[in-house]
Design a protein around this motif. Structure first.
Motif, mmCIF file in Angstrom:
data_model
loop_
_atom_site.group_PDB
_atom_site.id
_atom_site.type_symbol
_atom_site.label_atom_id
_atom_site.label_comp_id
_atom_site.label_asym_id
_atom_site.label_seq_id
_atom_site.Cartn_x
_atom_site.Cartn_y
_atom_site.Cartn_z
ATOM 1 N N CYS A 229 0.889 -1.161 0.000
ATOM 2 C CA CYS A 229 0.000 0.000 0.000
ATOM 3 C C CYS A 229 0.916 1.196 0.000
ATOM 4 O O CYS A 229 2.053 1.088 0.429
ATOM 5 N N LEU A 230 0.464 2.313 -0.542
ATOM 6 C CA LEU A 230 1.353 3.462 -0.664
ATOM 7 C C LEU A 230 1.468 4.246 0.633
ATOM 8 O O LEU A 230 2.298 5.134 0.753
ATOM 9 N N GLY A 231 0.609 3.943 1.589
ATOM 10 C CA GLY A 231 0.703 4.612 2.877
ATOM 11 C C GLY A 231 0.221 6.048 2.858
ATOM 12 O O GLY A 231 0.652 6.864 3.654
ATOM 13 N N CYS A 232 -0.636 6.404 1.907
ATOM 14 C CA CYS A 232 -1.193 7.756 1.885
ATOM 15 C C CYS A 232 -2.671 7.649 2.206
ATOM 16 O O CYS A 232 -3.523 8.195 1.505
ATOM 17 N N CYS A 233 -2.963 6.923 3.295
ATOM 18 C CA CYS A 233 -4.338 6.524 3.572
ATOM 19 C C CYS A 233 -5.288 7.690 3.801
ATOM 20 O O CYS A 233 -6.491 7.559 3.622
ATOM 21 N N SER A 234 -4.738 8.863 4.202
ATOM 22 C CA SER A 234 -5.616 9.999 4.418
ATOM 23 C C SER A 234 -6.097 10.558 3.088
ATOM 24 O O SER A 234 -6.986 11.402 3.041
ATOM 25 N N LEU A 235 -5.497 10.101 1.976
ATOM 26 C CA LEU A 235 -5.860 10.626 0.672
ATOM 27 C C LEU A 235 -6.629 9.604 -0.150
ATOM 28 O O LEU A 235 -6.812 9.775 -1.353
ATOM 29 N N ILE B 136 1.506 10.953 -7.221
ATOM 30 C CA ILE B 136 0.341 10.523 -6.461
ATOM 31 C C ILE B 136 -0.886 11.333 -6.870
ATOM 32 O O ILE B 136 -0.826 12.563 -6.937
ATOM 33 N N PRO C 266 -4.402 11.969 -5.397
ATOM 34 C CA PRO C 266 -5.200 11.677 -4.211
ATOM 35 C C PRO C 266 -6.697 11.846 -4.441
ATOM 36 O O PRO C 266 -7.110 12.539 -5.374
ATOM 37 N N TYR C 267 -7.504 11.272 -3.544
ATOM 38 C CA TYR C 267 -8.970 11.360 -3.574
ATOM 39 C C TYR C 267 -9.508 11.147 -4.991
ATOM 40 O O TYR C 267 -10.431 11.825 -5.408
ATOM 41 N N THR D 272 6.134 11.022 3.159
ATOM 42 C CA THR D 272 5.504 10.608 1.906
ATOM 43 C C THR D 272 4.064 11.094 1.770
ATOM 44 O O THR D 272 3.672 11.596 0.717
ATOM 45 N N SER D 273 3.268 10.995 2.850
ATOM 46 C CA SER D 273 1.869 11.408 2.696
ATOM 47 C C SER D 273 1.769 12.930 2.634
ATOM 48 O O SER D 273 0.882 13.470 1.979
ATOM 49 N N ALA E 144 2.486 13.786 -0.864
ATOM 50 C CA ALA E 144 1.354 13.392 -1.704
ATOM 51 C C ALA E 144 0.212 14.387 -1.604
ATOM 52 O O ALA E 144 -0.548 14.575 -2.545
ATOM 53 N N SER E 145 0.094 15.072 -0.467
ATOM 54 C CA SER E 145 -1.013 16.020 -0.342
ATOM 55 C C SER E 145 -0.605 17.440 -0.741
ATOM 56 O O SER E 145 -1.386 18.359 -0.611
ATOM 57 N N ASP F 254 -2.361 13.527 9.534
ATOM 58 C CA ASP F 254 -2.456 13.410 8.086
ATOM 59 C C ASP F 254 -3.722 14.062 7.537
ATOM 60 O O ASP F 254 -3.736 14.522 6.398
ATOM 61 N N PHE F 255 -4.783 14.089 8.370
ATOM 62 C CA PHE F 255 -6.074 14.547 7.857
ATOM 63 C C PHE F 255 -6.096 16.050 7.576
ATOM 64 O O PHE F 255 -7.036 16.549 6.965
ATOM 65 N N GLU G 212 -3.109 17.603 6.353
ATOM 66 C CA GLU G 212 -1.874 17.926 5.643
ATOM 67 C C GLU G 212 -2.192 18.770 4.425
ATOM 68 O O GLU G 212 -3.309 18.669 3.900
ATOM 69 N N TYR H 105 1.526 2.274 8.033
ATOM 70 C CA TYR H 105 2.721 3.020 7.618
ATOM 71 C C TYR H 105 3.465 3.593 8.814
ATOM 72 O O TYR H 105 4.112 4.634 8.705
ATOM 73 N N ARG I 257 7.264 3.115 8.195
ATOM 74 C CA ARG I 257 7.725 4.047 7.166
ATOM 75 C C ARG I 257 7.924 5.421 7.780
ATOM 76 O O ARG I 257 8.915 6.099 7.502
ATOM 77 N N ILE J 191 -7.695 11.033 10.310
ATOM 78 C CA ILE J 191 -6.815 9.981 9.791
ATOM 79 C C ILE J 191 -5.370 10.378 10.069
ATOM 80 O O ILE J 191 -4.962 11.498 9.786
#
Lengths: 237, 158, 637
Positions: free
Chosen positions: B122-128, B138, B140-141, C34-35, C38-39, C70-71, C73, C243, C246, C403
């Motif tokens: 899993c990419l580990g960007c679960c909030s997205l 990436i 997201p959403y 990483t997250s 990504a955001s 994360d929620f 970001e 994660y 990570r 999250i």
């Protein structure tokens, strides 16, 4: 020497002996498929499972790889063990529905096929025990065949599924295979296996075809013994 | 002829970089995968020769791990995250939409070699969630609606 | 890099780190894990860089790892001399000019901070860092402090102590917050046996999921015969939705390295390996830099801290195989082979990597070690509950408002995590269950909200701690589909060596697929339960051995859903395509034609401004119509 119990019987065995051997030496039979005396063990088929009890903990282990332990209590046929064996055989029958060897073994142990399991049509008789790969690697030393992929797609054969470039036609893999999955076709002067056709060599003494030329060439290269000396069949030696 | 020598030479270089060590097989294959975007057969033969490992062993390792591909991958790797959080947010709908729009199955590459469709966990960007990664970027959403436009943009970039 | 061989050297490096953490000028830190990236944190970083340059301000801009929330970001922190540290969430490039305005003017009128930090615990050093000398400025008094915010209130950050605070690429910043002090203590003031005893006393249990007492493992490895031993870090975090590892590898790589050096000294190893998933490029990069820096100043290599202890670490990348998270499969992979596990009748602490004594621990386990050594095993054992001491990092994901990454003391209730920290279920939906332990775990239903989150309680409830992935589900999640999802995952990740897993889990998958497709048969649930026992008992490793868990736990708590699928051919949650129907509510449909235009199978017919209809025969159940309807006129049954 190690003292322990199998199926209520007091057993003594040398340290380092596997439970499978200790049981067999004492007249207790445990079925196996992937264990063969010529090659190393892998514990893959799970048919030889037994229950090993130490104090309060009882776990299911493969007897082919479990070394004997002082005071351990082994049960080879209790409900828990039979449940695993039954499942293994039902799964193998679904995987290799044409295999007589597996069907007979299941019948012997009173296991019927499970109709709810979808039957495979593309696995032949291969149970992925790895005996063929191990004999080619450990005993013959050629490593002509191996596994590929993983999980349900796991298969055995020459790399890239191509005709084997390095096979010497010795047939050890076909011999060791417990279910007869490996196809080897022998005519008078040829042997066909893994997509290759091998020319057989005649014995210098009796004149019969006895081994592939490529196999003798390989042995000669490996041992330094000249071809001339190797070209005599087992009967005439 | 020239191409084959180059692959062999590059492979030799990579093997040397990892100390010509048998146990570095996976790291060697990873470098080859990164260089060519797949594992060319000539490279695998060269590795076998250089590290003195039988072809059957190399093939076993090359086909065991997801990172490796024996067939050339497309320019853009389209990775649909199928982690649990993304699954719960409908990642399977995204996968189906991509299959339809790209006209390929999972693991396949489009005819113009632009896109290869894969699943990743899993990419580990679960909030997205749900997330799709294309060419390392990436998204997201992601909703099914946005997919045609996004693919068009990547095609334009070429 | 200056050599660090004495406590004084360490202090000097720490002073440098302090200056970098608190430069005096304004410092803006962007969360770039990483997250975060990504955001959009990368774009925020660039926008800040541009704005600062444009206005010629002497502000310092750096990055950090995961901050946890994360929620909201992208997240940034603003640190100014003699002011509380301020955290801002949901930053975007267009908000940057306003933010800089605020900082220049000393106000918070345009963008409100999420929280402020007046002082923080440096947990590894038993010190407090005060951000201000005087009282809190009046204009900031209404901003809650970090630990007043519900998300952080019940958290205790030990393994993630530096994540989101330090620049992961700075060894000096790590040292400034107590880094490598424990290593010095271990090498100069403790014996190897003493270290092992302290870890045993701490009660630390493996954080990768196995929960085996870490100190006991170290002791067995220490006692094992052999001159050459290894310590290994399992960074192959494969559970989907998890994660934690990570975040630690990206955000605080030195915590893992320091833990491993201490562990190596304790067991008698001279070589260490960190096996990282190759799907984690930032973790690999940050670990690589950290190892290079540690080596550069002599904290790795020969004669560490002037003793005759030598130790170095090598990084090995995974190649995409979940099974390589299993310790023997991981070691096979390190040896350059296919990642097939082997029987563990002879333990890996005696015969592991290359048949030598090997001590393998998870990332989070290693990250806890330096704090245990500096604060003492007894201190650690007083956190959490008996038999599950310390804290656990969880990735709280799925259908939950907040999250993110959380670290809580063991023994906290599930209710506290879901509602207090997590903020409950968004969208007004009902909480249904939470999955812990990934594909090896099980679901905990809403009726068990008071469950203590510790190793034993989770096990007794039919789940397990696992690596820390916590996936929250609401009424729109189908539990049968969830079980099928996990089994399907395991089918694709099974190494294929042993019969029960390769063939058994595959057949479970067939049956679950049938059930979800409306082909379920009477007796299927009983079949799954009976197969489960044989698969659990007969599998060679824990992948197969725990595969039935998600199935068994969903059957246990959600049997009615299975029955609905099998007997009534219905999916109550509205997920399984073969069992659902999308329908247009004639009363709500305005005839806007949006759904008809978007439908990929052209199965929606209707005239503009008149009620539309879905042709069920052509419908492929993709759900686009429901997604695009602005009038909530489309429902799924």
């Amino acid at each position: 020497m190690v003292n322990f119990i199998i199926d209520g019987k007091k057993i003594t065995a040398e340290k380092g002996t596997m439970v499978l051997e200790a049981a067999r030496a004492n007249g207790i039979d445990i079925p196996t498929l992937c264990a063969h005396e010529s090659v190393s063990r892998s514990g893959a088929c799970r048919l030889c499972v037994v229950e090993a009890k130490k104090g309060k903990r009882a776990k299911i282990v493969t007897s082919c790889l479990y070394p004997v332990e002082e005071g351990i209590i082994i049960e080879t046929k209790n409900e828990r063990v039979m449940n695993v064996r039954r499942l293994v055989l039902q799964l193998l029958m679904a995987r290799c529905p044409e295999s007589e060897v597996i069907r007979d073994l299941a019948k012997q142990l009173g296991v019927d096929p499970q109709p709810r399991f979808n039957q495979d049509e593309d696995k032949g008789n291969c149970i992925l025990c790895r005996s063929c790969v191990r004999v080619c690697e450990e005993v013959v030393g050629v490593s002509a065949i191996g596994f590929s992929c993983r999980g349900a797609d796991k298969a055995v054969g020459p790399p890239f599924n191509e005709d084997s470039a390095v096979c010497i036609g010795c047939g050890a893999c076909a011999f060791i295979c417990p279910t007869g999955h490996i196809e080897m076709e022998t005519t008078e002067d040829t042997r066909k296996i893994w997509g290759r056709t091998f020319k057989m060599k005649t014995c210098a003494v009796c004149g019969r075809y006895f081994a592939p030329e490529d196999q003798l060439k390989y042995i000669s290269k490996k041992t330094g013994v000249p071809m001339k000396e190797l070209a005599v069949c087992m009967d005439c030696r | 002829m020239k191409k084959a020598t180059t692959i062999e030479a590059k492979t030799k270089e990579i093997v040397k970089k990892h100390g010509r060590d048998k146990t570095s097989l996976i790291a060697v294959l990873q470098d080859i995968q990164e260089t060519y975007n797949y594992l060319p057969k000539e490279a695998l033969s060269a590795v076998g020769e250089q590290l003195d490992i039988p072809a059957s062993r190399i093939y076993e390792v090359a086909t065991f791990y997801n990172t490796f591909s024996l067939n050339p991958r497309g320019q853009y790797l389209v990775e649909v995250c199928a982690g649990t959080a993304c699954h719960v947010q409908g990642a399977f709908n995204l996968m189906d939409r991509l299959k339809r729009d790209l006209n390929i199955e999972r693991g396949e590459t489009t005819k113009d070699n632009m896109f290869t469709l894969e699943e990743v966990r899993c990419l580990g960007c679960c909030s997205l969630a749900p997330v799709v990664r294309i060419g390392g970027n990436i998204h997201p959403y992601l909703t099914q609606d946005e997919i045609p436009r996004i693919l068009r943009n990547y095609r334009k970039q070429g | 890099m200056k050599k660090i061989s004495t406590l004084d050297d360490l202090k000097k490096a720490g002073d440098k780190g302090l200056k970098s953490l608190f430069p005096g000028d304004v410092k803006i830190v962007v969360g770039m894990a990483t997250s975060g990236i990504a955001s959009g944190a990368g774009e925020v970083y660039e926008a800040l860089k541009t704005e600062i340059k444009k206005r010629k301000l002497p502000y310092i801009l750096t990055k950090t790892g995961s901050m946890g929330m994360d929620f909201i970001e992208p997240l940034i922190d603003v640190i100014e001399k003699d002011k509380p540290r301020l955290a801002y969430g949901k930053m975007t490039p267009d908000k940057v000019p306003q933010l800089i305005d605020q900082i220049v003017k000393g106000t918070i009128d345009k963008i409100r901070p999420v929280y402020r930090v007046d002082e923080e615990d440096i947990i590894a050093k038993r010190e407090k860092k005060h951000y201000l000398t005087g009282a809190v400025p009046e204009y900031l008094k209404d901003i809650p402090t970090m630990y007043e915010v519900p998300f952080y209130k019940k958290q205790v950050k030990i393994a993630t102590r530096n994540c989101g605070i330090i620049d992961p690429e700075s060894i000096e910043e790590y040292i400034a917050r107590g880094g490598y002090l424990s290593l010095h203590k271990a090498l100069s003031a403790m014996s190897a046996e003493g270290i092992v005893e302290d870890v045993i006393k701490s009660g630390l249990r493996g954080r990768g999921g196995g929960g085996f007492p870490t100190g006991v493992k170290w002791q067995s490895c220490r006692r094992a015969q052999g001159d050459i031993k290894y310590v290994i870090c399992n960074g192959d975090e494969g559970d989907p939705g998890a994660y934690m590892d990570r975040s630690v590898m990206e955000g605080d790589p030195h915590s893992v390295i320091e833990g491993m050096i201490i562990g190596a000294y304790a067991v008698g190893a001279q070589e260490g390996f960190i096996y990282v998933r190759n799907e984690y490029p930032l973790a690999v990069a940050n670990l690589t830099k950290a190892i290079e820096d540690a080596r550069g100043c002599g904290l790795l290599g020969k004669n560490i801290f002037g003793t005759n202890f030598n130790f170095d670490i090598k990084i090995s990348k995974g190649a995409g195989a979940f099974v390589c998270g299993e310790s023997t499969a991981l070691m096979a992979s390190l040896e350059g082979k296919a990642g097939e596990p082997r029987a563990k009748y002879i333990h890996t602490v005696e015969h592991g990597l290359w048949d030598r004594p090997s001590n393998l621990n998870n990332v989070e386990t290693w990250a806890n070690v330096p704090v245990i050594i500096s604060r003492g095993g007894k201190w650690f054992s007083e956190i959490g509950v008996p038999h599950s001491t310390g804290t656990k990092v969880f990735s709280l994901v799925g259908k939950i408002s907040n999250i993110g990454l959380v670290e809580v003391p063991m023994g906290i209730s599930l209710k506290d995590i879901i509602y207090d920290i997590g903020g409950g279920i968004p969208g007004g939906n009902k909480f249904k269950a939470v999955q812990t332990g990934g594909p090896s775990g099980g679901c905990i239903p809403a009726t068990m909200m008071n469950l203590s989150v510790d190793f034993d309680a989770l096990w007794e409830a039919g789940s397990m701690m696992g690596s820390g992935g916590m996936i929250v589900m609401d009424e729109k999640t189908c539990m049968v589909d969830l079980a099928r999802y996990f089994i399907e995952f395991l089918v694709s990740e099974s190494c294929g060596k042993c019969t029960p897993c390769r063939e058994g889990v595959r057949r479970m998958n067939d049956i679950l697929h049938d059930i979800c497709a409306g082909r379920g048969q009477e007796g299927d649930v009983e079949m799954l339960e009976s197969m489960a026992k044989g698969i659990v008992d007969g599998s060679l490793c824990a992948l197969g051995g725990s595969a039935p868990n998600p199935v068994l736990s969903t059957i246990k708590y959600f049997r009615e859903e299975y029955d609905a699928h099998i007997k009534q051919k219905k999916c109550p949650a509205g997920v399984c395509r073969a069992l659902i129907k999308y329908e247009i509510n004639a009363k709500k449909c305005t005839g806007c034609t949006v759904c008809a235009k978007k439908c990929p199978s052209e199965c929606i017919s209707g005239v503009k401004k008149k009620v539309h209809k879905i042709d069920q025969k052509k419908c492929i159940k993709c759900g686009i119509c429901m997604e695009s309807c602005k009038f909530n006129a489309i429902t799924v049954k």
